[in-house]
Design a protein around this motif. Structure first.
Motif, short mmCIF file in Angstrom:
data_model
loop_
_atom_site.label_atom_id
_atom_site.label_comp_id
_atom_site.label_asym_id
_atom_site.label_seq_id
_atom_site.Cartn_x
_atom_site.Cartn_y
_atom_site.Cartn_z
N GLN A 16 -15.88 -20.68 9.58
CA GLN A 16 -15.67 -22.09 9.24
C GLN A 16 -15.06 -22.80 10.44
OE1 GLN A 16 -14.13 -23.05 5.24
NE2 GLN A 16 -14.02 -20.85 4.87
N ILE A 17 -15.67 -23.90 10.86
CA ILE A 17 -15.18 -24.64 12.00
C ILE A 17 -15.20 -26.13 11.71
CG2 ILE A 17 -15.78 -22.93 13.75
CD1 ILE A 17 -18.34 -24.46 14.28
N THR A 18 -14.32 -26.85 12.34
CA THR A 18 -14.28 -28.31 12.24
C THR A 18 -13.66 -28.86 13.51
OG1 THR A 18 -13.54 -30.19 10.89
CG2 THR A 18 -12.02 -28.35 11.12
N ASP A 19 -14.01 -30.10 13.85
CA ASP A 19 -13.41 -30.74 15.02
C ASP A 19 -13.28 -32.24 14.79
OD1 ASP A 19 -15.54 -32.44 16.34
OD2 ASP A 19 -16.60 -30.55 16.41
N ASP A 20 -12.50 -32.89 15.62
CA ASP A 20 -12.33 -34.35 15.51
C ASP A 20 -12.75 -35.04 16.81
OD1 ASP A 20 -10.27 -33.61 17.17
OD2 ASP A 20 -8.66 -34.28 15.84
N THR B 251 -9.24 -31.75 18.70
CA THR B 251 -8.86 -30.41 18.27
C THR B 251 -9.99 -29.75 17.50
OG1 THR B 251 -6.55 -31.10 18.08
CG2 THR B 251 -7.16 -29.07 16.96
N LEU B 252 -10.22 -28.49 17.82
CA LEU B 252 -11.16 -27.65 17.10
C LEU B 252 -10.36 -26.63 16.29
CD1 LEU B 252 -14.08 -26.29 16.70
CD2 LEU B 252 -13.38 -24.81 18.59
N ARG B 253 -10.72 -26.46 15.02
CA ARG B 253 -10.07 -25.46 14.16
C ARG B 253 -11.14 -24.50 13.65
NH1 ARG B 253 -7.53 -30.31 13.26
NH2 ARG B 253 -5.25 -30.28 13.61
N TYR B 254 -10.78 -23.22 13.56
CA TYR B 254 -11.76 -22.22 13.14
C TYR B 254 -11.09 -21.13 12.30
CZ TYR B 254 -9.77 -19.73 17.17
OH TYR B 254 -8.91 -19.13 18.06
N ARG B 255 -11.92 -20.49 11.48
CA ARG B 255 -11.47 -19.34 10.69
C ARG B 255 -12.66 -18.41 10.50
NH1 ARG B 255 -7.70 -17.56 6.79
NH2 ARG B 255 -8.66 -16.14 5.28
N TYR B 256 -12.42 -17.11 10.61
CA TYR B 256 -13.44 -16.08 10.42
C TYR B 256 -12.99 -15.12 9.32
CZ TYR B 256 -15.57 -17.36 14.94
OH TYR B 256 -16.18 -18.02 15.98
N ASP B 257 -13.94 -14.70 8.47
CA ASP B 257 -13.68 -13.70 7.43
C ASP B 257 -14.80 -12.67 7.44
OD1 ASP B 257 -11.31 -14.80 5.69
OD2 ASP B 257 -12.63 -16.53 6.02
N VAL B 258 -14.43 -11.41 7.60
CA VAL B 258 -15.41 -10.32 7.56
C VAL B 258 -15.60 -9.95 6.09
CG1 VAL B 258 -15.99 -8.00 8.34
CG2 VAL B 258 -14.62 -9.51 9.81
N GLN B 259 -16.79 -10.23 5.58
CA GLN B 259 -17.03 -10.11 4.15
C GLN B 259 -17.69 -8.80 3.72
OE1 GLN B 259 -19.33 -13.72 3.34
NE2 GLN B 259 -17.47 -14.67 2.54
N ASP B 260 -18.47 -8.20 4.61
CA ASP B 260 -19.25 -7.04 4.17
C ASP B 260 -19.75 -6.29 5.39
OD1 ASP B 260 -20.56 -5.29 2.51
OD2 ASP B 260 -22.21 -6.65 2.01
N ARG B 261 -20.17 -5.05 5.14
CA ARG B 261 -20.94 -4.30 6.13
C ARG B 261 -22.13 -3.70 5.41
NH1 ARG B 261 -19.08 0.25 10.64
NH2 ARG B 261 -20.92 -0.08 11.96
#
Length: 228
Positions: free
Chosen positions: A184-188, A156-166
């Motif tokens: 942020q990503i992680t996998d097993d 499984t791959l897990r991911y998260r994205y956050d738009v912090q600035d322009r």
């Protein structure tokens, strides 16, 4: 059989060339390909586009990485767009669906292995969704197969994205207004994609240009097209 047909065709082609007027042979225009600027989309994916990158902080003049769009193909039974990164021994091809609804990665290929993601990994949101504070997350089942079709690993791959600035940034390729995104990503699956521990990576994206800074820390140094 196909080889025999090609061999038989060669004398015919040569004969036709010999019969053609000299003027027509010399006046033939060179074979060229180009991508009109007006066709470059919000998420650039038109066939023939290329970008060059160098690792951030490296002195100019080094051998660049080259990213190029190869065009439409089929991956896992679905119509996708292929993009390839080469240079310094790297050779990886990604297979994505790209449209106004965003960018979704169905899988990628490295030498000796093909990685399939189900459901597709959402790498970018709908065109009109961009704003500071936007976030999205998900997970995909990962299947790794060898060139002979044998399953090597699953996980499984897990991911998260956050738009912090322009903000506006200056790069060797010029000045750009970029969306600053933390991924942020992680996998097993043995770290083939990310690793067991979450990795925080920053990317810079500019509409109609693409990644000005990739999650791997490559900085844009040139491209073969102009933004709108």
């Amino acid at each position: 059989m196909r080889g025999r047909v090609l061999l038989l065709a060669l004398p015919l082609v040569a004969a036709l060339g010999a019969c053609a007027p000299a003027a027509s042979r010399t006046a033939a225009p060179p074979v060229q390909a180009s991508t009109p600027v007006g066709r470059v989309s919000f998420y650039p994916a038109e066939t023939g586009l290329t970008w060059s990158y160098l690792p951030e902080g490296e002195a100019a003049g080094g051998t660049p990485y080259t990213l190029r769009t190869l065009g439409p193909t089929v991956f896992a039974g679905q119509a996708v767009l292929a993009t390839q990164l080469t240079g310094r021994g790297a050779d990886q091809t990604w297979y994505r669906r790209v449209d106004a609804g965003g960018v979704r990665l169905l899988g990628f290929r490295k030498p000796g292995a093909t990685v399939r993601l189900d459901p597709a990994w959402t790498e970018a949101p709908a065109e009109g969704a961009w704003r500071v504070g936007l976030s999205w997350a998900g997970e995909s089942r990962v299947t790794v197969t060898s060139d002979d079709g044998q399953v090597q690993a699953q996980g499984t791959l897990r991911y998260r994205y956050d738009v912090q600035d322009r903000r506006r940034v200056n790069t060797p390729a010029g000045a750009f207004d970029v969306w600053v995104v933390t991924r942020q990503i992680t996998d097993d699956v043995g770290g083939l994609v990310a690793g067991a521990q979450p990795q925080a990576q920053q990317l810079w994206f500019t509409p109609f240009v693409g990644d000005v800074r990739t999650p791997e820390g490559l900085l844009l140094t040139g491209r073969n097209f102009n933004a709108r």
